[in-house]
Scaffold this active site. Structure first.
Site, PDB file in Angstrom:
ATOM      1  CD  GLU A 127       1.574 -15.643   2.412  1.00 58.17           C
ATOM      2  OE1 GLU A 127       2.355 -15.474   1.453  1.00 58.17           O
ATOM      3  OE2 GLU A 127       0.397 -15.261   2.410  1.00 58.17           O
ATOM      4  N   GLY A 131       7.622 -13.134   6.867  1.00 56.69           N
ATOM      5  CA  GLY A 131       7.670 -13.298   8.322  1.00 56.69           C
ATOM      6  C   GLY A 131       7.662 -11.913   8.948  1.00 56.69           C
ATOM      7  N   GLY A 341      23.487 -29.702  37.049  1.00 55.78           N
ATOM      8  CA  GLY A 341      23.383 -30.856  36.136  1.00 55.78           C
ATOM      9  C   GLY A 341      21.942 -31.311  35.965  1.00 55.78           C
ATOM     10  CD  GLU A 364       1.042 -13.444  19.136  1.00 52.71           C
ATOM     11  OE1 GLU A 364       0.615 -12.329  19.437  1.00 52.71           O
ATOM     12  OE2 GLU A 364       0.456 -14.508  19.426  1.00 52.71           O
ATOM     13  CB  THR A 366      11.871 -11.012  15.791  1.00 55.22           C
ATOM     14  OG1 THR A 366      11.971  -9.787  15.045  1.00 55.22           O
ATOM     15  CG2 THR A 366      11.668 -12.181  14.829  1.00 55.22           C
TER      16      THR A 366
HETATM   17  N1  CAA Z   1      -0.572  -1.075  14.736  1.00 54.94           N
HETATM   18  C1  CAA Z   1      -1.376  -0.267  14.002  1.00 54.94           C
HETATM   19  N2  CAA Z   1      -1.068   0.100  12.732  1.00 54.94           N
HETATM   20  C2  CAA Z   1       0.089  -0.354  12.207  1.00 54.94           C
HETATM   21  C3  CAA Z   1       0.964  -1.184  12.920  1.00 54.94           C
HETATM   22  C4  CAA Z   1       0.586  -1.552  14.237  1.00 54.94           C
HETATM   23  N3  CAA Z   1       1.354  -2.358  14.988  1.00 54.94           N
HETATM   24  N4  CAA Z   1       2.026  -1.488  12.146  1.00 54.94           N
HETATM   25  C5  CAA Z   1       1.823  -0.863  10.984  1.00 54.94           C
HETATM   26  N5  CAA Z   1       0.656  -0.165  11.015  1.00 54.94           N
HETATM   27  C6  CAA Z   1       0.087   0.690   9.962  1.00 54.94           C
HETATM   28  C7  CAA Z   1       0.956   1.926   9.738  1.00 54.94           C
HETATM   29  O1  CAA Z   1       0.571   2.988  10.584  1.00 54.94           O
HETATM   30  C8  CAA Z   1       0.703   2.233   8.274  1.00 54.94           C
HETATM   31  O2  CAA Z   1      -0.529   2.920   8.154  1.00 54.94           O
HETATM   32  P1  CAA Z   1      -0.800   4.113   7.086  1.00 54.94           P
HETATM   33  O3  CAA Z   1      -1.155   3.428   5.825  1.00 54.94           O
HETATM   34  O4  CAA Z   1      -1.964   4.856   7.684  1.00 54.94           O
HETATM   35  O5  CAA Z   1       0.447   4.926   7.013  1.00 54.94           O
HETATM   36  C9  CAA Z   1       0.535   0.856   7.653  1.00 54.94           C
HETATM   37  O6  CAA Z   1       0.141  -0.024   8.716  1.00 54.94           O
HETATM   38  C10 CAA Z   1       1.814   0.324   7.023  1.00 54.94           C
HETATM   39  O7  CAA Z   1       2.797   0.369   8.018  1.00 54.94           O
HETATM   40  P2  CAA Z   1       4.374   0.338   7.717  1.00 54.94           P
HETATM   41  O8  CAA Z   1       4.666   1.231   6.551  1.00 54.94           O
HETATM   42  O9  CAA Z   1       5.085   0.604   8.993  1.00 54.94           O
HETATM   43  O10 CAA Z   1       4.557  -1.172   7.262  1.00 54.94           O
HETATM   44  P3  CAA Z   1       5.874  -2.038   7.041  1.00 54.94           P
HETATM   45  O11 CAA Z   1       5.640  -2.892   5.860  1.00 54.94           O
HETATM   46  O12 CAA Z   1       7.066  -1.122   7.070  1.00 54.94           O
HETATM   47  O13 CAA Z   1       5.890  -3.043   8.305  1.00 54.94           O
HETATM   48  C11 CAA Z   1       6.255  -3.841  10.539  1.00 54.94           C
HETATM   49  C12 CAA Z   1       5.832  -2.692   9.614  1.00 54.94           C
HETATM   50  C13 CAA Z   1       6.223  -3.211  11.921  1.00 54.94           C
HETATM   51  C14 CAA Z   1       7.662  -4.341  10.256  1.00 54.94           C
HETATM   52  C15 CAA Z   1       5.227  -5.000  10.409  1.00 54.94           C
HETATM   53  O14 CAA Z   1       5.351  -5.648   9.175  1.00 54.94           O
HETATM   54  C16 CAA Z   1       5.368  -6.048  11.520  1.00 54.94           C
HETATM   55  O15 CAA Z   1       4.860  -5.857  12.624  1.00 54.94           O
HETATM   56  N6  CAA Z   1       6.041  -7.190  11.191  1.00 54.94           N
HETATM   57  C17 CAA Z   1       6.078  -8.330  12.108  1.00 54.94           C
HETATM   58  C18 CAA Z   1       4.963  -9.283  11.778  1.00 54.94           C
HETATM   59  C19 CAA Z   1       4.681 -10.227  12.887  1.00 54.94           C
HETATM   60  O16 CAA Z   1       4.659  -9.863  14.054  1.00 54.94           O
HETATM   61  N7  CAA Z   1       4.393 -11.473  12.536  1.00 54.94           N
HETATM   62  C20 CAA Z   1       4.025 -12.500  13.481  1.00 54.94           C
HETATM   63  C21 CAA Z   1       2.779 -13.188  13.014  1.00 54.94           C
HETATM   64  S1  CAA Z   1       1.904 -14.189  14.136  1.00 54.94           S
HETATM   65  C22 CAA Z   1       2.912 -15.402  14.764  1.00 54.94           C
HETATM   66  O17 CAA Z   1       4.020 -15.149  14.997  1.00 54.94           O
HETATM   67  C23 CAA Z   1       2.526 -16.789  15.140  1.00 54.94           C
HETATM   68  C24 CAA Z   1       1.159 -17.218  15.200  1.00 54.94           C
HETATM   69  O18 CAA Z   1       0.805 -18.305  15.283  1.00 54.94           O
HETATM   70  C25 CAA Z   1       0.081 -16.416  15.255  1.00 54.94           C
END
Ligand code: CAA
Length: 382
Positions: A127, A131, A341, A364, A366
């Site tokens: 959203e 991000g 060029g 997916e 950064t």
């Molecule tokens: N795989 C499995 N489990 C995961 C995980 C993963 N990659 N990342 C987090 N979790 C789990 C954790 O183990 C944790 O579980 P518990 O409750 O059992 O402890 C829970 O989720 C919460 O995890 P965090 O405390 O680590 O969460 P966070 O808020 O600190 O965020 C982050 C972690 C890695 C930063 C995550 O927010 C992230 O990956 N952010 C990037 C998002 C992203 O990639 N967005 C792109 C969307 S799609 C796109 O780009 C375009 C499109 O068109 C599709």
């Protein structure tokens, strides 16, 4: 250890490579120019089983493995990076959560048409205010009777403008943070209150639409809930683990296209009385590109193999996506340099590869977020 493909994997890869050389690569520049969604190609890839490579034939897929998926994704993206991301989102971001967390009925209804390539799927997490911090999403779902009433706007959704089905993340209990999230499967052809918002004007992957999805008191049947309340964040995160393998493979394919095009051009281009391939300045660039891309491919195949063997592949998919997109970007920049060029002009593919490669370092997750994921695993924080 066996680093060679099986006979079946090689056969599928060769079949896809032929299709790419005949029907995708010759049209990629035109699709880029006109922003044309490669509709017919998606249908044909569906018939070949490539829109649901690792999905069981019971649900419209090819019943192959993720190693084969990586090999196909590299070939497709070598021909057209936009087609590559469309195929990746279909197989991974949409296909993975529905395949792994869906019930038999949900898979029959929502996976089979997408895996067989009749229609496309998309994945809506991001959203405007959520991000990298995906858990901060605000899209709200409230259960009323047998329907969820959904309000919110999703941003940067690949294939959002063409996809019929969508895995949609929303919060049912905002006070619970990420533990209050749910995943719904939306059928955009039958969702009162759903509309398309802005279609983004982008730098690259121009034949792949990137859309805003708007939900205003949108009605989604309660039976479309994936798993249970509170599972949403982890379902979406594991979907990203799978998706990152697809994006790494997309990047690797773009890099392969750079090398292929540079070799063809440099063999023909004569300066100082010789083809420029005779100069070490050019040879070393090609050698570095090819070596880094081979290393990226190995990381991708390892991550896919781990997925196929039900191992935890979160770290490996982040490593493969990060490394493959960084080396593809490096190769693409050097590719423009080799073309000189001409590389800066739209008559040649070098500038398109550079525009297409850039997004792989961003979407997916950064590459900065990939490093967070990798480091957390290394440090035992997860
Ligand atoms: N795989 C499995 N489990 C995961 C995980 C993963 N990659 N990342 C987090 N979790 C789990 C954790 O183990 C944790 O579980 P518990 O409750 O059992 O402890 C829970 O989720 C919460 O995890 P965090 O405390 O680590 O969460 P966070 O808020 O600190 O965020 C982050 C972690 C890695 C930063 C995550 O927010 C992230 O990956 N952010 C990037 C998002 C992203 O990639 N967005 C792109 C969307 S799609 C796109 O780009 C375009 C499109 O068109 C599709």
């Amino acid at each position: 250890m066996n680093l060679g493909p099986t006979e079946e994997q090689q056969m599928v890869k060769d079949q896809v490579a032929r299709f790419v050389d005949e029907e995708i690569k010759p049209n990629a520049a035109e699709w880029d120019k006109t922003h044309k969604h490669p509709e017919d190609i998606c249908r044909k890839l569906g018939e070949m089983g490539i829109m649901g490579v690792a999905v069981s034939p019971d649900y419209g897929g090819a019943g192959m493995d993720n190693v084969t998926y990586v090999m196909c994704m590299i070939e497709i993206s070598r021909g057209c990076a936009s087609t590559g991301v469309i195929v990746s989102v279909n197989n991974s971001l949409y296909g993975y959560p529905v395949r792994v967390f869906g019930t038999h009925e949900q898979k029959e209804k929502f996976l089979a048409p997408v895996a067989s390539g009749q229609v496309e799927g998309c994945y809506a997490l991001t959203e405007s205010g959520a991000g990298s911090d995906a858990a901060a999403l605000r899209c709200r779902a409230v259960l009323k009777g047998d329907k969820y009433i959904v309000n919110g706007v999703k941003k940067f959704i690949t294939s959002g403008n063409v996809a019929r089905y969508c895995v949609l993340a929303a919060t049912e209990h905002p006070e619970k943070g990420y533990k209050g999230l749910i995943t719904l499967i939306a059928d955009h052809d039958h969702t009162p209150g759903f509309s398309l918002g802005t279609i983004e004007e982008k730098m690259g992957i121009l034949a792949s639409g990137t859309a805003e999805l708007v939900y205003e008191d949108a009605e989604i049947p309660a039976e479309n809930l994936l798993g249970k309340t509170g599972d949403g964040f982890k379902q979406m995160m594991t979907g990203l683990n799978a998706g990152r393998i697809g994006i790494g493979a997309q990047a690797c394919g773009i890099g392969r296209a750079v090398v292929e095009d540079c070799i063809e051009y440099a063999k023909e281009r004569v300066q100082f009385g010789k083809p420029i391939t005779s100069f070490q300045a050019i040879q070393w660039k090609l050698a570095d590109m090819a070596t880094e891309l081979d290393a990226a491919e190995l990381l991708l195949l390892k991550a896919a193999w781990m997925e196929d063997n039900d191992l935890d592949f979160e770290k490996e998919s982040a490593q493969a996506k990060m490394y493959a997109s960084d080396v593809a970007m490096r190769a693409a920049v050097e590719g423009v340099q080799i073309f000189g060029g001409y590389g800066y002009c739209k008559d040649y593919p070098a500038e398109r590869h550079m525009r297409d490669a850039k997004i792989c370092q961003i979407y997916e997750g950064t590459n900065e977020i990939q490093r967070v994921v990798i480091a957390r695993k290394l440090l035992g924080a997860r």
